[in-house]
Scaffold this motif. Structure first.
Motif, short mmCIF file in Angstrom:
data_model
loop_
_atom_site.label_atom_id
_atom_site.label_comp_id
_atom_site.label_asym_id
_atom_site.label_seq_id
_atom_site.Cartn_x
_atom_site.Cartn_y
_atom_site.Cartn_z
N PRO A 248 0.81 -1.23 0.00
CA PRO A 248 0.00 0.00 0.00
C PRO A 248 0.84 1.27 0.00
N GLN A 249 1.99 1.21 0.68
CA GLN A 249 2.87 2.38 0.75
C GLN A 249 3.49 2.69 -0.62
N VAL A 250 3.84 1.64 -1.37
CA VAL A 250 4.40 1.84 -2.71
C VAL A 250 3.39 2.53 -3.61
N LEU A 251 2.17 2.04 -3.60
CA LEU A 251 1.12 2.66 -4.40
C LEU A 251 0.87 4.11 -3.97
N SER A 252 0.81 4.32 -2.67
CA SER A 252 0.55 5.67 -2.16
C SER A 252 1.63 6.65 -2.59
N ALA A 253 2.87 6.18 -2.69
CA ALA A 253 4.00 7.07 -3.03
C ALA A 253 4.13 7.33 -4.52
N THR A 254 3.35 6.63 -5.36
CA THR A 254 3.48 6.75 -6.81
C THR A 254 2.61 7.87 -7.36
N ARG A 255 3.22 8.71 -8.18
CA ARG A 255 2.45 9.76 -8.83
C ARG A 255 1.57 9.14 -9.92
N PRO A 256 0.31 9.53 -10.03
CA PRO A 256 -0.62 8.91 -10.99
C PRO A 256 -0.11 8.91 -12.42
N GLU A 257 0.59 9.96 -12.82
CA GLU A 257 1.06 10.04 -14.21
C GLU A 257 2.19 9.07 -14.52
N ARG A 258 2.72 8.42 -13.50
CA ARG A 258 3.81 7.46 -13.71
C ARG A 258 3.31 6.02 -13.76
N ILE A 259 1.99 5.85 -13.89
CA ILE A 259 1.39 4.52 -13.96
C ILE A 259 0.95 4.23 -15.40
N ILE A 260 1.33 3.06 -15.92
CA ILE A 260 0.92 2.64 -17.26
C ILE A 260 0.17 1.32 -17.16
N TRP A 261 -0.66 1.05 -18.15
CA TRP A 261 -1.51 -0.14 -18.11
C TRP A 261 -1.51 -0.85 -19.45
N ASN A 262 -1.50 -2.18 -19.43
CA ASN A 262 -1.69 -2.96 -20.65
C ASN A 262 -2.09 -4.40 -20.30
N ASP A 263 -2.82 -5.02 -21.20
CA ASP A 263 -3.13 -6.44 -21.06
C ASP A 263 -1.87 -7.27 -21.28
N ILE A 264 -1.81 -8.43 -20.65
CA ILE A 264 -0.66 -9.32 -20.81
C ILE A 264 -0.91 -10.29 -21.96
N LEU A 265 -0.03 -10.26 -22.93
CA LEU A 265 -0.12 -11.08 -24.13
C LEU A 265 1.14 -11.90 -24.31
N ASP A 266 1.02 -12.98 -25.07
CA ASP A 266 2.22 -13.65 -25.57
C ASP A 266 1.95 -14.17 -26.97
N LEU A 267 2.96 -14.74 -27.59
CA LEU A 267 2.83 -15.33 -28.92
C LEU A 267 2.83 -16.85 -28.75
N GLU A 268 1.76 -17.47 -29.18
CA GLU A 268 1.73 -18.94 -29.12
C GLU A 268 2.94 -19.47 -29.89
N PRO A 269 3.72 -20.41 -29.28
CA PRO A 269 4.97 -20.84 -29.91
C PRO A 269 4.82 -21.21 -31.38
N ILE A 270 5.71 -20.66 -32.19
CA ILE A 270 5.73 -20.93 -33.63
C ILE A 270 6.88 -21.88 -33.94
N ASP A 271 6.82 -22.56 -35.07
CA ASP A 271 7.82 -23.59 -35.37
C ASP A 271 8.89 -23.13 -36.34
N ARG A 272 8.87 -21.85 -36.71
CA ARG A 272 9.90 -21.32 -37.62
C ARG A 272 10.31 -19.93 -37.22
N PHE A 273 11.61 -19.67 -37.24
CA PHE A 273 12.14 -18.32 -37.09
C PHE A 273 12.83 -17.86 -38.37
N ALA A 274 13.33 -18.82 -39.17
CA ALA A 274 14.14 -18.50 -40.35
C ALA A 274 13.38 -18.77 -41.64
N PHE A 275 13.47 -17.83 -42.57
CA PHE A 275 12.79 -17.93 -43.86
C PHE A 275 13.79 -17.47 -44.93
#
Length: 381
Positions: A248-275
């Motif tokens: 709670p203290q960490v959140l309280s000390a943070t300025r609102p403009e220094r907070i960013i938000w995003n959904d957590i995504l990944d890439l389902e493993p692919i079987d090729r990197f080289a083309f």
């Protein structure tokens, strides 16, 4: 414009790859989508595997002073009782280098400073790629094109070029969303890197250099939840008000403009990197959830391994194929393990959480140590 090597994307993967290639005598042009290269995010971990890769390409000594040594990582329950603790310090004795935390902006600046003037082009968001004789033409949204003998795609999880090469590649939503922030540490005096698993979500705290603290907060949510777009400090403090000190203290000390938000995504493993003479690196190849702190680390490993492959193969297509063979299994394992760990850490059911916490507490320290050292033992060639 024509060049022998083109790197598409100026994030950590692209910048580090350009530096690694420069060391072995390859000058690559780097095309970045943004009008200027800047860090998007807050803090990140540079585990011993990434530090070994930075050492191999000759820039670890420039990065170390900008970071803070990370000697241990503790997972707590909501009341502050330890679930597990992993000592990362033995990496120094085995691999000769430690783990570090660093502000993403500091790392970007250090990497960019190692490149030559004119080597980086900005405002170049890729739109298409096509064969043109014995080369490839990359078209950009600004109407320009670059023709290159060899193309390294480092433009992240949403890469248009990967989508064209692998139309069925799938970006996955992990089921939870995340807020990140930076605040000043002197009043908090936080020395420990930790993550807390609670009934309403997770909260991680990481001290950085220069008296700062990086934090992140994850809660389960539908994908692209419009009700969360206006959430900020007030709402997060309400969710995490019952978590142990110093959350709670960490959140309280943070300025609102220094907070960013995003959904957590990944890439389902692919079987090729080289083309042929096109290769995918970093998040364009193996974007992972952040649960193991290995996203940037895998990108940095890619740079060192790709340079190693190119130094051993005069045929670029063969070098790219060798890179793929050396990287597929390791990156797949990281992506899959991180995905599973995130799911388990986000459990809300009280019975499941109790079973999980008890099981984690029963894991012998030697076994945890063995797992972490296996993660750090990367093949850099």
């Amino acid at each position: 414009m024509k060049t022998d090597f083109l790197i598409v994307g100026g994030g950590i993967a692209g910048l580090t790859t350009a530096i690694a290639l420069k060391k072995i005598g390859i000058h690559a042009i780097l095309a970045e989508a943004s009008p200027e290269i800047r860090a998007v995010g807050a803090g990140l971990a540079l585990a011993a595997n990434a530090m070994q890769a930075l050492r191999q390409i000759g820039i670890s000594e420039a990065v170390i002073p900008l970071g803070r040594e990370l000697k241990a990582f503790t997972i707590y329950d909501q009341k502050g009782k330890p679930i597990s603790k992993t000592n990362t310090d033995p990496a120094n004795s085995r691999f000769g280098i430690s783990n570090f935390t660093i502000h993403r902006a500091a790392l970007h600046s250090a990497l960019l400073a190692r490149l030559d003037a004119g080597q980086v082009l900005t405002g170049k968001r890729s739109k298409d790629i096509a064969e043109e004789g014995d080369a490839y033409r990359v078209d950009f949204e600004d109407g320009s094109s670059i023709t290159a003998e060899n193309v390294i795609v480092a433009e992240g999880i949403h890469s248009p070029i990967r989508k064209k090469l692998l139309p069925t590649s799938k970006i996955r939503y992990a089921g939870y969303t995340c807020w990140r922030g930076i605040t000043d540490n002197p009043s908090l005096q936080i020395e420990e890197t930790s993550e807390t698993w609670g009934a309403k979500g997770r909260f991680g705290v990481t001290p950085l250099a220069n008296g700062q603290v990086y934090w992140y907060a994850c809660i389960n949510s539908p994908h692209a939840n419009s009700t969360l777009k206006d959430w900020g400090k007030k709402e997060l403090m309400e969710v995490f008000k019952d978590f142990h000190t110093p959350i709670p203290q960490v959140l309280s000390a943070t300025r609102p403009e220094r907070i960013i938000w995003n959904d957590i995504l990944d890439l389902e493993p692919i079987d090729r990197f080289a083309f042929g003479r096109i290769v995918l690196v970093g998040d364009a190849a193996h974007a992972t959830t952040p649960n193991m702190g290995q996203g940037a680390c895998m990108a940095i490993e890619d740079a060192a391994v790709l340079a190693s492959c190119l130094s051993k193969n005069t045929d670029v297509a063969e070098a790219f194929s060798a890179f793929e063979k050396r990287r597929l299994k390791r990156t797949h394992n990281i992506v899959k393990t991180s995905w599973t760990l995130g799911k388990v850490a986000q459990w809300e059911n009280s019975l499941l959480r109790a079973i999980r916490d008890k099981a984690f507490r029963m894991i012998p320290a030697k076994q945890r140590q063995k797992q972490i050292e296996a993660l750090y033992a990367v093949d850099l060639g």
